[in-house]
Design a protein around this motif. Structure first.
Motif, PDB file in Angstrom:
ATOM      1  N   CYS A  77       0.841  -1.206   0.000  1.00 47.78           N
ATOM      2  CA  CYS A  77       0.000   0.000   0.000  1.00 47.78           C
ATOM      3  C   CYS A  77       0.876   1.256   0.000  1.00 47.78           C
ATOM      4  CB  CYS A  77      -0.912   0.022   1.232  1.00 47.78           C
ATOM      5  SG  CYS A  77      -2.573  -0.578   0.920  1.00 47.78           S
ATOM      6  N   ALA A  78       1.882   1.252   0.872  1.00 50.61           N
ATOM      7  CA  ALA A  78       2.781   2.399   0.943  1.00 50.61           C
ATOM      8  C   ALA A  78       3.545   2.570  -0.366  1.00 50.61           C
ATOM      9  CB  ALA A  78       3.753   2.218   2.110  1.00 50.61           C
ATOM     10  N   MET A 112       1.131   4.206  -2.785  1.00 53.38           N
ATOM     11  CA  MET A 112       0.890   5.576  -2.349  1.00 53.38           C
ATOM     12  C   MET A 112       2.091   6.468  -2.659  1.00 53.38           C
ATOM     13  SD  MET A 112      -0.468   6.737   1.402  1.00 53.38           S
ATOM     14  CE  MET A 112      -0.952   8.424   1.757  1.00 53.38           C
ATOM     15  N   ASN A 113       3.291   5.945  -2.449  1.00 46.57           N
ATOM     16  CA  ASN A 113       4.502   6.705  -2.739  1.00 46.57           C
ATOM     17  C   ASN A 113       4.688   6.905  -4.237  1.00 46.57           C
ATOM     18  OD1 ASN A 113       7.713   6.316  -3.424  1.00 46.57           O
ATOM     19  ND2 ASN A 113       7.371   7.729  -1.739  1.00 46.57           N
ATOM     20  N   LYS A 137       2.204   9.448  -5.344  1.00 48.79           N
ATOM     21  CA  LYS A 137       2.219  10.658  -4.524  1.00 48.79           C
ATOM     22  C   LYS A 137       0.821  11.018  -4.029  1.00 48.79           C
ATOM     23  CE  LYS A 137       6.544  10.718  -5.438  1.00 48.79           C
ATOM     24  NZ  LYS A 137       7.450  10.075  -4.450  1.00 48.79           N
ATOM     25  N   PRO A 190      -2.165  11.835  -1.365  1.00 51.03           N
ATOM     26  CA  PRO A 190      -2.144  12.723  -0.197  1.00 51.03           C
ATOM     27  C   PRO A 190      -2.149  11.938   1.114  1.00 51.03           C
ATOM     28  CG  PRO A 190      -4.333  12.687  -1.179  1.00 51.03           C
ATOM     29  CD  PRO A 190      -3.426  11.947  -2.124  1.00 51.03           C
ATOM     30  N   LYS A 191      -1.720  12.602   2.170  1.00 45.94           N
ATOM     31  CA  LYS A 191      -1.636  11.934   3.472  1.00 45.94           C
ATOM     32  C   LYS A 191      -3.008  11.586   4.038  1.00 45.94           C
ATOM     33  CE  LYS A 191      -1.277  16.403   5.897  1.00 45.94           C
ATOM     34  NZ  LYS A 191      -0.429  17.222   6.787  1.00 45.94           N
ATOM     35  N   SER A 192      -4.057  12.162   3.490  1.00 53.74           N
ATOM     36  CA  SER A 192      -5.410  11.849   3.958  1.00 53.74           C
ATOM     37  C   SER A 192      -5.911  10.509   3.447  1.00 53.74           C
ATOM     38  CB  SER A 192      -6.383  12.948   3.505  1.00 53.74           C
ATOM     39  OG  SER A 192      -6.380  13.069   2.088  1.00 53.74           O
ATOM     40  N   THR A 193      -5.209   9.893   2.491  1.00 57.27           N
ATOM     41  CA  THR A 193      -5.631   8.604   1.942  1.00 57.27           C
ATOM     42  C   THR A 193      -5.540   7.519   3.013  1.00 57.27           C
ATOM     43  OG1 THR A 193      -4.843   9.223  -0.264  1.00 57.27           O
ATOM     44  CG2 THR A 193      -5.230   6.887   0.148  1.00 57.27           C
ATOM     45  N   THR A 234      -5.264   3.710   4.038  1.00 56.42           N
ATOM     46  CA  THR A 234      -4.708   2.529   3.373  1.00 56.42           C
ATOM     47  C   THR A 234      -4.863   1.279   4.229  1.00 56.42           C
ATOM     48  OG1 THR A 234      -2.482   2.875   4.283  1.00 56.42           O
ATOM     49  CG2 THR A 234      -3.013   3.969   2.191  1.00 56.42           C
TER      50      THR A 234
END
Length: 548
Positions: A209-210, A213-214, A217, A219-222, A224
């Motif tokens: 997942c990370a 997400m990385n 890019k 957002p931190k609100s996602t 996971t």
């Protein structure tokens, strides 16, 4: 294209078929058939009373008696009605839609033929001659074709199975599927509020997942979630988790990813029960975009109807029937128990028992209930009635765990060959791609047959634990889509290939110095059953695959 009926389900008798049609007609047309005439009769009566003056007299009488409502009562009733409407709207669960999905097709340089598999087994220098022979038989018997996919670095001797290569496999298959899906739907990574990834055996740190997400890019609100160790049945679980999150977080998208990683999971020992995955498992992955946005309803392909999850992990035999472990020499792999098919059958029965009331038409439910009552309460000696799931779902996507898995489900549910053809084709073209397999089957249906608005699609998946999970989708529109995963696939060529299985297998056995096997000649024109006829002649190797 002619379709031969499966022997797994006997057709209904003419009397029972007529009875079920009558029931369906009654339930389908009861409300309009009774309600509309009753409403028309009431309207005619009121018009008649108005013409004769009776209705005006009743209104005058109402004003002169206690039938008159005061203003306070009227306002209170209207307020209560409005509050009830608002409460229903607030508590009603939102509809969950599948906007679109991608069943990823790896690069053609990754194609892995039967001869490639034989060469690996022979040249790897890690298998005994008996283990090589066993894998060959499973390979020719398992229902896989010549264009499945494996990472090219697994053809090296010794194999390259580093963490770097495993991540590269994930990147070139799964991350690419996500990128293709976002591009196809026009959704930006920043719009994805929920991310769910399931991969059973490859669980690095940071998580997959990370990794996604990385890469995008996000957002931190996602929010996971990374699901590991849940086997080939994990995709409906991931879908169900995304559904629950979408019911909590309004106006957002959920990206769901289902895959398995092959690079680090090839068994290098000699135990037959652990060698089968080497032959059947192949590279694959799928990405799905779900949402609760009502504005997306029109362009979305499907609406999620229900998910039913059955887990038998509380039973020791079920828990141990698919187990990642090390053999006596320390070689890691996945062991398949001989009890697997029996346990899978029990999990399937438990699952469809819960699923049936949600999807079966009333006629099937009534006949099933009457049959059970006659047997259990009246002691009548009747055969148990198997509900016809072919009238509950227009399309069924069976997990491509192996030829034996598809055969068993076809027989258990009494499905025609037409219903299981997409699953057999997905097994032939892509092999066992674990949790993503049901999406390759659905892509086959969309590519070759198309779906009609209102069609129900049933996905059935099985996995370690032991689990049987199902998901039901309802088509939002009528469409037939060209899917890249199935471009260039020749269905008749598949049946031609499988119909010569006996000849190919005997040539193989003769080449390795074994006695050829005889099997009944297939019925003329029945190429689709030739593979089954040839399989009946095989010994223990066939039983092992069927057990898988």
């Amino acid at each position: 294209m002619a379709v031969l009926d499966s022997p797994g389900r006997m057709p209904d008798s003419p009397a029972l078929a007529r009875f079920k049609k009558v029931l369906e007609f009654a339930f389908k047309h009861a409300v309009p058939g009774i309600g509309l005439p009753a409403g028309a009769a009431l309207a005619f009566k009121l018009q008649s009373m108005w013409a004769t003056g009776e209705l005006q007299q009743l209104l005058v009488l109402a004003r002169e008696t206690t039938l008159t409502f005061d203003l306070f009562t009227l306002v209170a009733v209207c307020a209560l009605a409005l509050a009830a409407a608002l409460a229903w709207h607030a508590l009603r669960k939102p509809s969950i839609y599948l906007v679109d999905y991608i069943a990823q097709r790896p690069d053609d340089s990754w194609k892995h033929s039967r001869l490639d598999s034989e060469a690996y087994a022979e040249n790897s220098q890690v298998f005994t001659p008996e283990a090589v022979d066993f894998q060959r038989k499973v390979l020719w018997f398992g229902g896989l074709g010549n264009e499945t996919y494996l990472p090219p670095w697994l053809g090296n001797y010794p194999q390259t199975t580093s963490m770097e290569k495993a991540k590269l496999e994930f990147d070139l298959v799964v991350v690419k599927a996500c990128a293709d899906l976002l591009a196809k739907t026009g959704i930006q990574p920043a719009q994805v509020g929920i991310l769910v990834v399931n991969c059973s055996l490859f669980c690095p740190t940071p998580s997959l997942c990370a990794y996604i997400m990385n890469h995008f890019k996000m957002p931190k609100s996602t929010i996971t979630y990374n699901l590991g160790g849940m086997g080939c049945s994990a995709s409906p679980i991931a879908v169900d988790l995304a559904r629950q999150m979408l019911e909590l977080y309004p106006d957002t998208y959920a990206l769901v990813v289902s895959t398995e990683n092959i690079t680090q999971n090839m068994y290098k020992g000699t135990q037959r029960s652990m060698l089968i995955p080497n032959v059947l498992f192949r590279v694959g992955g799928a990405a799905m975009l779900m949402t609760n946005k009502r504005s997306e309803a029109r362009r979305s392909k499907y609406r999620l109807d229900s998910v039913v999850r059955t887990t038998l992990s509380g039973d020791d035999t079920s828990y141990n029937c698919v187990m990642e472990m090390e053999d006596s020499l320390g070689n890691r792999g996945v062991k398949l128990s001989k009890e697997l098919m029996k346990i899978a059958g029990k999990a399937l029965k438990d699952n469809i028992t819960s699923l049936g009331p949600r999807v079966l038409p009333m006629s099937e439910m009534l006949v099933f209930g009457a049959n059970m009552a006659a047997r259990k309460l009246l002691g009548m000696k009747l055969a148990p009635y198997i509900p016809d799931f072919q009238v509950a779902a227009q399309h069924i996507c069976i997990h491509t765990g192996g030829r034996g898995v598809i055969d068993a489900i076809q027989k258990e549910l009494g499905l025609s060959n037409d219903f299981v053809e997409p699953s057999r084709a997905a097994l032939y073209r892509y092999g066992n791609v674990s949790s993503s397999s049901v999406w390759y089957v659905l892509a086959f249906i969309e590519h070759f047959r198309g779906v009609t608005k209102g069609d129900k699609v049933l996905q059935l998946a099985f996995g370690s634990g032991f689990k049987c999970n199902s998901a039901v989708w309802v088509a939002n529109k009528t469409f037939k889509e060209q899917c890249y995963a199935w471009e260039g696939f020749d269905l008749e060529a598949m049946y031609d290939d499988l119909s010569t299985l006996e000849v190919k297998l005997n040539a193989l056995l003769e080449r390795i110095g074994r006695k050829p096997m005889a099997s009944p000649s297939p019925t003329p024109g029945a190429k689709r059953h030739a593979v089954v006829a040839a399989a009946d002649a095989l010994p223990a190797a066939g039983n092992a695959v069927a057990a898988h």
